[in-house]
Design a protein around this motif. Structure first.
Motif, PDB file in Angstrom:
ATOM      1  N   SER A  44       1.048  -1.210  -0.007  1.00  0.00           N
ATOM      2  CA  SER A  44      -0.025   0.063   0.006  1.00  0.00           C
ATOM      3  C   SER A  44       0.846   1.243   0.024  1.00  0.00           C
ATOM      4  CB  SER A  44      -0.764   0.236   1.284  1.00  0.00           C
ATOM      5  OG  SER A  44      -1.735  -1.046   1.445  1.00  0.00           O
ATOM      6  N   SER A  45       0.496   2.154  -0.823  1.00  0.00           N
ATOM      7  CA  SER A  45       1.242   3.371  -0.920  1.00  0.00           C
ATOM      8  C   SER A  45       0.763   4.493   0.562  1.00  0.00           C
ATOM      9  CB  SER A  45       0.884   4.206  -1.958  1.00  0.00           C
ATOM     10  OG  SER A  45       1.335   5.664  -2.087  1.00  0.00           O
ATOM     11  N   ASN A  46       1.993   5.106   0.819  1.00  0.00           N
ATOM     12  CA  ASN A  46       2.078   6.103   1.788  1.00  0.00           C
ATOM     13  C   ASN A  46       2.396   7.291   1.283  1.00  0.00           C
ATOM     14  OD1 ASN A  46       4.537   5.767   1.499  1.00  0.00           O
ATOM     15  ND2 ASN A  46       5.314   5.298   3.577  1.00  0.00           N
ATOM     16  N   GLU A  47       2.071   7.409   0.162  1.00  0.00           N
ATOM     17  CA  GLU A  47       2.410   8.756  -0.544  1.00  0.00           C
ATOM     18  C   GLU A  47       1.206   9.804  -0.287  1.00  0.00           C
ATOM     19  OE1 GLU A  47       5.180   9.857  -2.581  1.00  0.00           O
ATOM     20  OE2 GLU A  47       6.083   7.689  -2.053  1.00  0.00           O
ATOM     21  N   ASP A  48       1.105  10.857  -0.938  1.00  0.00           N
ATOM     22  CA  ASP A  48       0.108  11.956  -0.829  1.00  0.00           C
ATOM     23  C   ASP A  48      -1.194  11.760  -1.757  1.00  0.00           C
ATOM     24  OD1 ASP A  48       0.839  12.696  -3.265  1.00  0.00           O
ATOM     25  OD2 ASP A  48       1.855  14.508  -2.467  1.00  0.00           O
ATOM     26  N   MET A  49      -2.175  12.424  -1.436  1.00  0.00           N
ATOM     27  CA  MET A  49      -3.422  12.144  -2.377  1.00  0.00           C
ATOM     28  C   MET A  49      -2.939  12.277  -4.021  1.00  0.00           C
ATOM     29  SD  MET A  49      -6.409  11.528  -2.406  1.00  0.00           S
ATOM     30  CE  MET A  49      -7.378  11.981  -0.817  1.00  0.00           C
ATOM     31  N   ARG A  50      -2.486  13.084  -4.249  1.00  0.00           N
ATOM     32  CA  ARG A  50      -2.051  13.235  -6.047  1.00  0.00           C
ATOM     33  C   ARG A  50      -1.372  11.871  -6.382  1.00  0.00           C
ATOM     34  NH1 ARG A  50      -3.079  17.296  -8.581  1.00  0.00           N
ATOM     35  NH2 ARG A  50      -2.372  17.761 -10.740  1.00  0.00           N
ATOM     36  N   SER A  51      -0.119  11.520  -5.488  1.00  0.00           N
ATOM     37  CA  SER A  51       0.364  10.460  -6.180  1.00  0.00           C
ATOM     38  C   SER A  51      -0.413   9.124  -6.095  1.00  0.00           C
ATOM     39  CB  SER A  51       1.901  10.343  -5.312  1.00  0.00           C
ATOM     40  OG  SER A  51       2.324  11.132  -5.340  1.00  0.00           O
ATOM     41  N   GLN A  52      -1.341   9.076  -4.886  1.00  0.00           N
ATOM     42  CA  GLN A  52      -2.150   7.874  -4.677  1.00  0.00           C
ATOM     43  C   GLN A  52      -3.317   7.752  -5.944  1.00  0.00           C
ATOM     44  OE1 GLN A  52      -3.665   6.403  -1.216  1.00  0.00           O
ATOM     45  NE2 GLN A  52      -1.893   6.955  -0.020  1.00  0.00           N
ATOM     46  N   LEU A  53      -3.829   9.133  -6.237  1.00  0.00           N
ATOM     47  CA  LEU A  53      -4.850   9.059  -7.514  1.00  0.00           C
ATOM     48  C   LEU A  53      -4.318   8.556  -8.537  1.00  0.00           C
ATOM     49  CD1 LEU A  53      -6.661  12.509  -6.896  1.00  0.00           C
ATOM     50  CD2 LEU A  53      -7.678  10.396  -7.325  1.00  0.00           C
ATOM     51  N   LYS A  54      -3.215   9.069  -8.966  1.00  0.00           N
ATOM     52  CA  LYS A  54      -2.434   8.660 -10.324  1.00  0.00           C
ATOM     53  C   LYS A  54      -2.056   7.036 -10.137  1.00  0.00           C
ATOM     54  CE  LYS A  54       0.191  12.977 -10.830  1.00  0.00           C
ATOM     55  NZ  LYS A  54       1.469  13.706 -11.137  1.00  0.00           N
ATOM     56  N   GLN A  55      -1.693   6.601  -9.170  1.00  0.00           N
ATOM     57  CA  GLN A  55      -1.424   5.145  -9.136  1.00  0.00           C
ATOM     58  C   GLN A  55      -2.564   4.256  -9.203  1.00  0.00           C
ATOM     59  OE1 GLN A  55       1.193   3.755  -5.909  1.00  0.00           O
ATOM     60  NE2 GLN A  55       0.922   1.672  -6.602  1.00  0.00           N
ATOM     61  N   THR A  56      -3.694   4.881  -8.434  1.00  0.00           N
ATOM     62  CA  THR A  56      -4.985   4.165  -8.529  1.00  0.00           C
ATOM     63  C   THR A  56      -5.872   4.082  -9.874  1.00  0.00           C
ATOM     64  OG1 THR A  56      -5.314   4.823  -6.151  1.00  0.00           O
ATOM     65  CG2 THR A  56      -7.296   4.259  -7.508  1.00  0.00           C
ATOM     66  N   ILE A  57      -5.314   5.177 -10.677  1.00  0.00           N
ATOM     67  CA  ILE A  57      -6.045   5.142 -11.946  1.00  0.00           C
ATOM     68  C   ILE A  57      -5.531   4.239 -12.672  1.00  0.00           C
ATOM     69  CG2 ILE A  57      -5.901   6.582 -14.054  1.00  0.00           C
ATOM     70  CD1 ILE A  57      -6.984   9.084 -12.160  1.00  0.00           C
ATOM     71  N   GLU A  58      -3.886   4.071 -12.811  1.00  0.00           N
ATOM     72  CA  GLU A  58      -3.175   3.314 -13.560  1.00  0.00           C
ATOM     73  C   GLU A  58      -3.587   1.971 -13.052  1.00  0.00           C
ATOM     74  OE1 GLU A  58       0.937   4.006 -12.512  1.00  0.00           O
ATOM     75  OE2 GLU A  58       0.970   5.898 -13.316  1.00  0.00           O
ATOM     76  N   ASN A  59      -3.936   1.460 -11.788  1.00  0.00           N
ATOM     77  CA  ASN A  59      -4.368   0.080 -11.455  1.00  0.00           C
ATOM     78  C   ASN A  59      -5.840  -0.233 -11.835  1.00  0.00           C
ATOM     79  OD1 ASN A  59      -1.908  -0.165 -10.205  1.00  0.00           O
ATOM     80  ND2 ASN A  59      -2.763  -0.018  -8.179  1.00  0.00           N
ATOM     81  N   LEU A  60      -6.517   1.047 -12.149  1.00  0.00           N
ATOM     82  CA  LEU A  60      -7.815   0.642 -12.588  1.00  0.00           C
ATOM     83  C   LEU A  60      -7.916   0.426 -14.200  1.00  0.00           C
ATOM     84  CD1 LEU A  60     -11.213   0.684 -12.484  1.00  0.00           C
ATOM     85  CD2 LEU A  60     -11.028   3.300 -12.557  1.00  0.00           C
ATOM     86  N   GLU A  61      -7.135   1.169 -15.022  1.00  0.00           N
ATOM     87  CA  GLU A  61      -6.766   0.830 -16.083  1.00  0.00           C
ATOM     88  C   GLU A  61      -6.403  -0.644 -16.569  1.00  0.00           C
ATOM     89  OE1 GLU A  61      -4.153   3.932 -17.281  1.00  0.00           O
ATOM     90  OE2 GLU A  61      -6.145   5.505 -17.759  1.00  0.00           O
ATOM     91  N   LYS A  62      -5.377  -0.908 -15.676  1.00  0.00           N
ATOM     92  CA  LYS A  62      -4.808  -2.324 -15.861  1.00  0.00           C
ATOM     93  C   LYS A  62      -5.762  -3.315 -15.825  1.00  0.00           C
ATOM     94  CE  LYS A  62      -0.593  -2.828 -14.370  1.00  0.00           C
ATOM     95  NZ  LYS A  62       0.468  -3.274 -13.059  1.00  0.00           N
ATOM     96  N   VAL A  63      -6.738  -3.295 -15.032  1.00  0.00           N
ATOM     97  CA  VAL A  63      -7.688  -4.115 -14.915  1.00  0.00           C
ATOM     98  C   VAL A  63      -8.668  -4.315 -16.081  1.00  0.00           C
ATOM     99  CG1 VAL A  63      -9.800  -4.829 -13.366  1.00  0.00           C
ATOM    100  CG2 VAL A  63      -7.698  -4.153 -12.276  1.00  0.00           C
ATOM    101  N   ILE A  64      -9.242  -2.932 -16.379  1.00  0.00           N
ATOM    102  CA  ILE A  64     -10.173  -2.886 -17.379  1.00  0.00           C
ATOM    103  C   ILE A  64      -9.474  -3.328 -18.869  1.00  0.00           C
ATOM    104  CG2 ILE A  64     -11.310  -1.187 -18.752  1.00  0.00           C
ATOM    105  CD1 ILE A  64     -11.784   0.355 -16.267  1.00  0.00           C
ATOM    106  N   TYR A  65      -8.239  -2.938 -19.119  1.00  0.00           N
ATOM    107  CA  TYR A  65      -7.475  -3.522 -20.298  1.00  0.00           C
ATOM    108  C   TYR A  65      -7.247  -4.965 -20.305  1.00  0.00           C
ATOM    109  CZ  TYR A  65      -6.333   1.574 -21.578  1.00  0.00           C
ATOM    110  OH  TYR A  65      -6.571   2.800 -21.762  1.00  0.00           O
ATOM    111  N   GLN A  66      -7.049  -5.430 -19.183  1.00  0.00           N
ATOM    112  CA  GLN A  66      -6.757  -7.043 -18.916  1.00  0.00           C
ATOM    113  C   GLN A  66      -7.999  -7.768 -19.475  1.00  0.00           C
ATOM    114  OE1 GLN A  66      -3.870  -8.349 -16.472  1.00  0.00           O
ATOM    115  NE2 GLN A  66      -4.463 -10.386 -16.926  1.00  0.00           N
ATOM    116  N   ALA A  67      -9.300  -7.004 -19.070  1.00  0.00           N
ATOM    117  CA  ALA A  67     -10.543  -7.620 -19.312  1.00  0.00           C
ATOM    118  C   ALA A  67     -10.888  -7.360 -20.692  1.00  0.00           C
ATOM    119  CB  ALA A  67     -11.332  -7.216 -18.275  1.00  0.00           C
TER     120      ALA A  67
END
Length: 129
Positions: A44-67
């Motif tokens: 789990s990230s302990n970065e600030d909100m901005r960094s976490q938002l970016k990584q969260t979007i990347e992870n969401l994209e990864k799941v959607i594209y894999q499907a």
């Protein structure tokens, strides 16, 4: 697949979401679990909100594209956060991502007491084909 956007008002346009999305003749529906800023190693990230938002979007994209679905076909995006004020200070990240990917989604933002470990934001999506 046919999508129809329902917006009885204009004010939500400036906030980059829609009031409702009707889907007809879909060939598939993907229900994506809440995605967060967790690394490929499960840390789990302990970065600030901005960094976490970016990584969260990347992870969401990864799941959607894999499907084998497309971002533009996200019809529901729920956002959970431990700090609505921090989220809205960094909301340009979500806004730009939605606009860039031509997403027209119904959406709910909820402030919650806590998320897993050090996480500040979680995105949950429904995507159609």
């Amino acid at each position: 697949m046919e999508k129809k956007i329902i917006n009885p008002w204009k004010w939500q346009d400036a906030r980059n979401y829609v009031q409702a999305v009707e889907v007809k003749n879909a060939t598939g529906t993907l229900y994506v679990s809440g995605q967060t800023a967790i690394s490929d190693d499960g840390i789990s990230s302990n970065e600030d909100m901005r960094s976490q938002l970016k990584q969260t979007i990347e992870n969401l994209e990864k799941v959607i594209y894999q499907a084998e679905y497309e971002l533009k076909n996200i019809v529901r995006l729920n956002i959970y956060t431990t700090s609505a004020s921090e989220l809205f200070q960094n909301f340009d990240i979500i806004k730009n991502w939605v606009v860039q990917n031509k997403i027209k989604q119904s959406s709910t933002v909820l402030e919650v007491k806590s998320l897993f470990e050090t996480l500040k934001v979680e995105l949950e999506a429904i995507v159609v084909k």
